[in-house]
Design an enzyme around this catalytic site. Sequence first.
Site, PDB file in Angstrom:
ATOM      1  N   ASP A  55      44.163  33.334  33.423  1.00 55.58           N
ATOM      2  CA  ASP A  55      43.370  34.366  32.755  1.00 55.58           C
ATOM      3  C   ASP A  55      42.131  33.672  32.195  1.00 55.58           C
ATOM      4  OD1 ASP A  55      42.182  36.218  31.104  1.00 55.58           O
ATOM      5  OD2 ASP A  55      43.980  36.661  29.908  1.00 55.58           O
TER       6      ASP A  55
ATOM      7  N   LYS B 167      33.316  39.960  28.530  1.00 55.94           N
ATOM      8  CA  LYS B 167      33.044  38.837  27.633  1.00 55.94           C
ATOM      9  C   LYS B 167      31.778  38.097  28.082  1.00 55.94           C
ATOM     10  CE  LYS B 167      36.981  40.008  25.857  1.00 55.94           C
ATOM     11  NZ  LYS B 167      38.295  39.457  26.080  1.00 55.94           N
TER      12      LYS B 167
ATOM     13  N   TRP C 253      46.794  36.411  23.857  1.00 54.57           N
ATOM     14  CA  TRP C 253      46.675  37.059  25.168  1.00 54.57           C
ATOM     15  C   TRP C 253      47.773  36.657  26.127  1.00 54.57           C
ATOM     16  CZ3 TRP C 253      44.516  41.354  24.863  1.00 54.57           C
ATOM     17  CH2 TRP C 253      43.377  41.558  24.065  1.00 54.57           C
TER      18      TRP C 253
END
Length: 397
Positions: free
Chosen positions: A196, A222, A120
Site C-alpha cells: 500500500d 495524497k 492503515w
Amino acid sequence: MKNIENVHPALLGSLTTPGTSEKFINFSPGPTSLPTAVEEEIAAGFQKSGLTSLALSHRSPEFLSILDHAITSMRRIMAIPDDYEILFAHGGGHGQFAAVPLNLCHDKSDIATYVVNGTWTKRAAGEAEKYCTINEIDGRDPETGMYTSFPELTEENIDPESKYIYMCSNETVNGIELFRLPVLPESRKHIPLVVDASSDFTTKPVNWHGNNVGVLFACASKNIGHPGLTVAIVRKDLLGEDKASPLCPGVFNYTINAEAENLWNTAATFNIEVVGFLMDWLEREGGVVENERRSIAKSKILYDVIDNSNGFYGTPVDNHALRSRMNIPFNIDGGNEKLTNEFLIESWNKGMVGLRTLTPFGVGEYLRASLYNGVTEDDAVYLADFMKEFVHKNKAK
Ligand SMILES: *Cc1c(COP(=O)(O)O)cnc(C)c1O
C-alpha cells in the site's frame, strides 16, 4: 466537540484562512492540494471551450489518448517493467483492501501474511479477514503498545504458504516509512509483496523485480490526484481466469480490468487526466530522483526543528531510519492542549491549514504536517520558521 458555534474554525479543521495572510499552504493528510502548476493546468482546462475530460465518453478517441498518456508516462517515470499492468480502479485505498485478497486468494482458507504496524495496515487486515485467513505480524512496541516501528520479517513469522505478504510503505497516521521495500528471507522470496503506497507513491523509486513486488497500489488523493481513483500495479503472472475468488466483483477483478484495458466499466475520466498532468509535472521537475531529494529536504527541515527544540516539540518515531518523510506527527509541550490550540490558531492565521484533521477516532495529542507533492521546500521552511518562533514565544510560559 459540542457547542461548535463557539469553537474557533482553526480548531474545527477549517481550510479557509482569514484571507489576510500572505500565504496559503495546505498540510492536509489528504485529499490535499496538488502542485500549483498542476492546479493551474486543471483550471485552464475548465476555461477552454469545448469538451473537458469531465464530459468525454470513456470510449471516445480523445479519452483513449488521455488514458494512454497517463499510463505510458507513469510507466516511464516510475520505471514500471512491462510484465506489470497499470490498472485504474474505483473505491480508493479501502477498495484495494478488499480487492487484494479477493484477487490473490481463491478460497477463504488461503493464507495471507499481514505486517500490521499502523492504522492503515490494521484496517486492511480487518477487511481481508472476510476473504482469506490472516497470518498477522504484530508491529506494536511490546512495551508501549504503540505503532512506532516496522517489525523484522523472518522465516518464523512469514507463513511459507502465504499467497502474499502485505505491508504499507508509509503509515500515514503513525508517521512510519520504509524508504526502500524490505528484502524477504531467502526461503520466502517466492512470495509476492503487496504494497500500500497510497501516501508515498512517486516520492521514491520502487525496485519492482528486486523486491518481488506483486501488487502496489495507491489511492490518488495524497500525491497524484483526487479521490475517486486508485492505481493498482499488478504483476501479470498474478492474473488469470481462475486465480481470483469466484466472489470477486468485476470492478475489483484485476484480470477482467487488465483484459478490458481499464474500460470494463466507466473509468474515472477526469481523475485519470489529472494523474497524467501530475506525471508530466513530475517529469518536468526531474522525476522520482529529484522528488525523493525534495522529500528528504522538506522533512529534514521539520524534524530538525523538532529535535532541536529541547523537548518542546515531540515526535513519536525515534528511529530516524523509519521517520516518515511524508507525514510528520508532532506534539507541543507533551500534548499541552492550550498551547496546541494556540499553535493551530496562530498558524492558521498565517495561512497554514490541515495540521489537524478531526477524525471519527478523536483528535489525539499529535498534530501532523503532511508534505506531499503539493508542498514545496519553501512551504516547509515557512512552517519551520513559525514553529521556531512559537517555541521562542512560549518556552518561558
Ligand atoms: C489514505 C490512505 C488509505 C485510504 O484511502 P481511501 O482512499 O480513503 O480509501 C489507505 N492507505 C493509506 C496508506 C492511506 O494513506
